[in-house]
Scaffold this active site. Structure first.
Site, PDB file in Angstrom:
ATOM      1  CD  GLU A 122      -7.880  59.729  62.012  1.00  0.00           C
ATOM      2  OE1 GLU A 122      -7.921  60.462  61.000  1.00  0.00           O
ATOM      3  OE2 GLU A 122      -8.498  58.659  62.087  1.00  0.00           O
ATOM      4  CG  HIS A 147      -4.644  48.569  66.899  1.00  0.00           C
ATOM      5  ND1 HIS A 147      -5.122  49.083  68.076  1.00  0.00           N
ATOM      6  CD2 HIS A 147      -5.529  47.605  66.538  1.00  0.00           C
ATOM      7  CE1 HIS A 147      -6.234  48.466  68.426  1.00  0.00           C
ATOM      8  NE2 HIS A 147      -6.503  47.557  67.514  1.00  0.00           N
TER       9      HIS A 147
END
Lengths: 279, 313
Positions: free
Chosen positions: B58, B109
């Protein structure tokens, strides 16, 4: 490379080194060691390699340069000033309040800076993004990214290299300033990296080793990069930390420290003699 | 009024990107091995040349997005909130925020409604992290309808944006025909003078149910949908404080650093008024079905109704 060009580049590099000392001394802080070890690389890139125009620093077709080891900003700034991006007077205001030249590169404030960097391991990802953008847009510009050897201890560097190899970014050229020293001392003692060349190859790079203080050697390596296809290219440039200032050479202590008045004078005397000898 | 549909905001996020990607060739989507979960898989199918799978990395994804943005692209860097806003925080701050690059950081999420995955994946700190970055716009849409508008606004806005997506399907609540979305402008969903409830994200739907139930009992609560947590609509908050007094904020996020604190700062500095912050009260979550978890944490219509009643007693 003929002798004349070699000498001309050496003269420019000596001026870049003087700019580094000037900047760090006036700032009373900064990173001379790695800036000096990269000075010949900056010089080669900005005067031989990069397809750029100081009059049009944001030209979309230009080659990009990302200084992933952002703390070596004094070297980048000295090269940009010499290349005509801004007045050399700015170097003396390095790190001062309101100055154009920040402690680490700021793409919003300094013409010629393509990416804001400073947190180690992060510039390379942005360079990879730029190289990917060139591929997506079918553009021919190249992206060069200078990393420190200590910096490649950051995991993100290897994430970025894997990504670049996966996307076959042959328009990306990484240059590792391999001076062997980081803040806490010998890179191999702090957290060993060798064999770096094998690691880079196994992560998908084509690799060349160069003498980072020899323009002919750098040229050979960069030319090999030009011929490489389907892979990112990495040049391991062997350098000496603090190169060009006798008492700073190979001293980890000069990683991030400014010279005092006496040391400044001694350093400038050495560099001015070098400039006079080459001029 | 349009039809009420139950849908997760991540779904309309994915659909809107596909829609906008048709005309806007600059939109590129980056993903870190969560293409299906973040609902960008269809963008990848529609525009494979503008879909960048980064693998489980990421920090690098955010940096690559910064590089792409510096070359004129509009990258959406997508992952779970825990990773895009959390793990890659420093990359977002230094490679995107500091140079004010046109990157959209997407955190799906988010909050405890991830449910069963438990505390490691229930990011209740993302709004706090992202709002602390100078110049970062923080959007937390309430329903699929608002998400669509938010994605469009994020594309039009030149600069870094954090967009928060939910996994849980929620009923649409912003389906009025005169609905208009503007970054930094809250939406008053119910007028009222007794108290004001300011909700954000998935909590807006619950707040509507609570406020409507309160109205039936003679309590007129004003309800504001604060889809933009930063920049906060200070004008609307101050007006509500002046006209209704007590304010209740509701967010699926830690009460530290989120909407509640943003509103608290606004009130303290401009128009001191009593404030009650509803949210995750500085604890970690745990595994369980999303709806049950939200109830346990009081983040449901009943919880909001109860809180308001207690305040007005």
């Amino acid at each position: 490379m003929d002798a004349e060009k070699r000498q001309s580049l050496a003269l420019k590099a000596a001026k870049v080194r003087a700019g580094i000392i000037e900047g760090v001394y006036n700032a009373k802080s900064g990173h001379p060691g790695g800036s000096l070890s990269s000075a010949d690389i900056f010089t080669y890139l900005y005067f031989e390699k990069l397809n750029i125009d100081p009059q049009d620093p944001k030209c979309p077709e230009r080659d990009r340069f990302v200084l992933s080891k952002g703390h070596c900003a004094p070297g980048l700034y000295a090269a940009l000033a010499l290349r005509g991006y801004f007045s050399p007077d700015e170097l003396k205001k390095l790190r001062h309040i309101g100055a154009m030249l920040q402690g680490h590169p700021d793409m919003k404030g300094t013409p010629g800076v393509d990416m804001s960097t400073g947190s180690l391991g992060q510039g390379i990802s942005a360079a990879v993004g730029m190289a990917l953008a060139a591929k997506m847009d079918g553009k021919g510009y190249k992206v060069y990214c200078l990393l420190g050897d200590g910096e490649i201890q950051e995991g993100q560097v290897w994430e970025a290299i894997m990504f670049a190899a996966h996307h076959k970014l042959d328009n990306l050229c990484l240059i590792l300033d391999h001076n062997g020293l980081q803040i806490d001392g010998d890179v191999e003692k702090v957290a060993g990296l060798e064999p770096i060349d094998e690691k880079l190859r196994s992560f998908g790079c084509e690799v060349a080793v160069a003498d980072g203080h020899d323009f002919e050697s750098l040229e050979t390596a960069f030319n090999a990069a030009r011929e490489c296809s389907c892979k990112p290219f990495a040049i391991i440039a062997r350098t000496t930390k603090g190169k060009g200032v006798s008492f700073m050479e190979n001293q980890a202590g000069w990683h991030g420290k400014a010279p005092n008045a006496e040391q400044y004078q001694k350093a400038m005397d050495e560099l001015n003699s070098a400039i006079a000898a080459l001029a | 009024m349009a039809e009420i549909v139950k849908k997760a905001t991540r779904e309309s996020f994915g659909e809107t990107l596909v829609e906008l990607g048709r005309d806007n060739q600059d939109i590129v989507v980056l993903v870190a091995d969560l293409a299906d979960a973040t609902k960008v898989e269809n963008f990848g199918k529609a525009y494979p040349d503008r879909f960048i799978e980064c693998g489980i990395a990421e920090g690098n994804m955010v940096g690559v997005a910064a590089g792409l943005a510096s070359c004129g692209k509009i990258p959406f860097a997508t992952s779970f909130a825990m990773f895009s806003a959390g793990r890659a925080f420093e990359q977002v701050r230094n490679s995107v925020g500091y140079p004010h690059l046109n990157v959209k950081i997407v955190g799906s999420h988010a909050g405890i409604s991830v449910g069963e995955d438990g505390a490691t994946h229930q990011c209740c700190e993302d709004i706090a992290l992202m709002r602390s970055i100078p110049g970062m716009v923080v959007l937390n849409p309430a329903d699929h309808y608002e998400m669509k508008a938010a994605v469009k606004a994020a594309v039009e806005y030149k600069g870094p944006v954090y967009l928060r997506l939910g996994r849980l399907a929620v009923e649409s609540c912003n389906n009025n025909d005169d609905y208009s979305f503007e970054i930094g402008k809250g939406i008053t969903l119910r007028e009222g003078s007794d108290i004001t409830v300011i909700a954000t994200g998935l909590m807006v739907g619950e707040a509507i149910k609570a406020v409507d139930s309160l109205a039936a009992q003679g309590i007129n609560a004003r309800l504001i949908d604060m889809h933009t947590v930063k920049p906060l609509d200070q004008e609307l908050v101050i007006k509500a404080a002046k006209e209704t007094g007590h304010i209740v904020t509701v967010e699926e996020h830690n009460i530290i650093g989120g909407l509640g604190e943003a509103v608290a700062a606004c009130l303290c500095e401009n128009c001191p008024a009593p404030l009650t912050r509803m949210g995750v009260k500085d604890v970690f979550g745990h595994s369980g079905p999303a709806v049950d978890l939200l109830k346990e944490f009081g983040l449901c219509a009943e919880g909001i109704e109860e809180t308001v009643k207690k305040i007005l007693k």
